[in-house]
Write an enzyme that holds these catalytic residues in place. Structure first.
Site, mmCIF file in Angstrom:
data_model
loop_
_atom_site.group_PDB
_atom_site.id
_atom_site.type_symbol
_atom_site.label_atom_id
_atom_site.label_comp_id
_atom_site.label_asym_id
_atom_site.label_seq_id
_atom_site.Cartn_x
_atom_site.Cartn_y
_atom_site.Cartn_z
ATOM 1 N N ASP A 1 0.853 -1.187 0.000
ATOM 2 C CA ASP A 1 0.000 0.000 0.000
ATOM 3 C C ASP A 1 0.892 1.242 0.000
ATOM 4 O OD1 ASP A 1 -2.003 1.827 0.284
ATOM 5 O OD2 ASP A 1 -2.668 1.139 2.266
ATOM 6 N N GLU A 29 -2.673 0.110 -4.280
ATOM 7 C CA GLU A 29 -2.739 -1.038 -3.377
ATOM 8 C C GLU A 29 -2.856 -2.323 -4.163
ATOM 9 O OE1 GLU A 29 -5.687 -1.627 -0.065
ATOM 10 O OE2 GLU A 29 -5.992 0.500 -0.492
HETATM 11 MG MG LIG Z 1 -2.358 3.935 0.124
#
Ligand SMILES: [Mg+2]
Length: 358
Positions: free
Chosen positions: A13, A108
């Site tokens: 992420d 992500e």
């Molecule tokens: Mg992020």
């Protein structure tokens, strides 16, 4: 020793992605509260830098609220062409390690790295290498979570954010999960969390104390999912390609409208569709307008421009021009209008306007 059947899932992420890209590209923005948002009253925050988050600014918050909470924040309109290009770069790094990549958004993705390179690299080593390469090649930081399944890997990537790496090992699952607030579980939003709270269920440990039949009695189908999540069980596979086929929004009117009266709705729906479409890793080539007449006849009109649609205004203009191609009697009334985009393709398969590479 890890059993062979044990999966190794990495969740990557990017940290405050859109805001970090803007800060990277403009040194004047570094260290400042930066809010990426479109202008306008109905606009919501797309991303906030960590400096802006100190003022309580969060993604999806109305931009006007963000402005009130931090008047000194710098507001930048999103540049999805740029973010998509960086996202593509990051995906190229993932591909050096595995083909089992499931993107969740531009910033992500889940990666199944079970047994890659004949097991010569652990999940943690892969995640560390990917983070280092992302930093080296994009000058941006990403957080990584490593776990035996998707759900735990996503919680893990959030644990040491930003610029963090955290592993939940199979033997640590219970210790980790028990004290966790239920809001951290996938599918537990505000409403479910409150409902759980009314039954004195606040942590994962509380749910663990309940039997499956009891959970099903209380929460129906979701009861089984809760039962499994509370035990760290999630068998869902990493699905490499889950292409979105189309994105659309529609509205049914309170009273049936004449064609020209649908224009404000077409504009609003176009803006909404653009907000979703811009965040896709793929680019939508075709715009579709749908109308339903008062006698329930459905009419669709579509247009595929020669170059990729690059702004909300462009999408809106195309949708409005499709209205002009609806040739029914002037008295025809409509009960519903919808705007959509379809024909989503990979970025390297479309022509972008040269002016967009700014
Ligand atoms: Mg992020």
């Amino acid at each position: 020793m890890r059993p062979m059947s044990q999966r190794q899932i990495v969740h990557i992420d990017m940290d405050a992605f859109y805001a970090s890209v803007e800060q990277r590209d403009d040194p004047n923005l570094r260290g400042k509260p930066v809010v990426v948002a479109w202008l306008g009253n109905r606009s919501v925050v797309c991303a906030a830098s960590y400096e802006a988050r100190k003022f309580g600014i969060r993604s999806a918050m109305p931009a006007v609220t963000a402005e009130r909470q931090c008047p000194s924040a710098v507001f930048i309109p999103p540049n999805f062409t740029k973010y998509r290009a960086v996202s593509h770069q990051v995906h190229e790094i993932f591909k050096r390690y595995t083909d089992l990549i499931e993107p969740l958004s531009l910033d992500e993705a889940y990666l199944d790295v079970t047994g890659i390179r004949d097991g010569s690299m652990t999940g943690v080593e892969v995640a560390a290498a990917i983070r280092a390469e992302i930093l080296e090649e994009t000058s941006l930081t990403a957080s990584a979570g490593i776990a035996p399944n998707k759900f735990l890997s996503k919680i893990a990537s959030d644990w040491k954010k930003p610029d963090g790496l955290f592993e939940i090992r199979p033997e640590d699952i219970d210790t980790f999960l028990f004290p966790l607030p239920l809001g951290k579980l996938p599918g537990v939003g505000k409403v479910t969390e409150e409902k759980l709270g009314r039954h004195n269920l606040n942590s994962v440990g509380d749910v663990r104390a309940l039997s499956l039949p009891r959970l099903e009695e209380l929460f129906g189908q979701y009861g089984r999912r809760l039962f499994e999540l509370a035990r760290g069980v999630d068998d869902s596979p990493v699905v490499p390609d889950r292409p979105t086929k189309s994105i659309s929004a529609e509205d049914t009117f309170q009273i049936d409208l004449l064609l020209h009266e649908t224009r404000p709705t077409v504009i609003r729906l176009s803006e909404r569709v653009w907000e979703s479409a811009a965040k896709e890793t793929r680019i939508a080539k075709t715009v579709v307008l749908k109308l339903k007449t008062s006698d329930f006849k459905i009419i669709t009109r579509s247009f595929t421009p020669g170059v990729a649609i690059s702004s909300s205004e462009e999408l809106t203009q195309i949708a409005l021009s499709l209205l002009d191609r609806v040739e029914l009697g002037a008295e025809t009334r409509f009960r519903l209008v919808g705007v959509g985009v379809g024909n989503l393709v990979d970025p390297d398969r479309v022509v972008l306007q040269p002016s967009l590479f700014d």
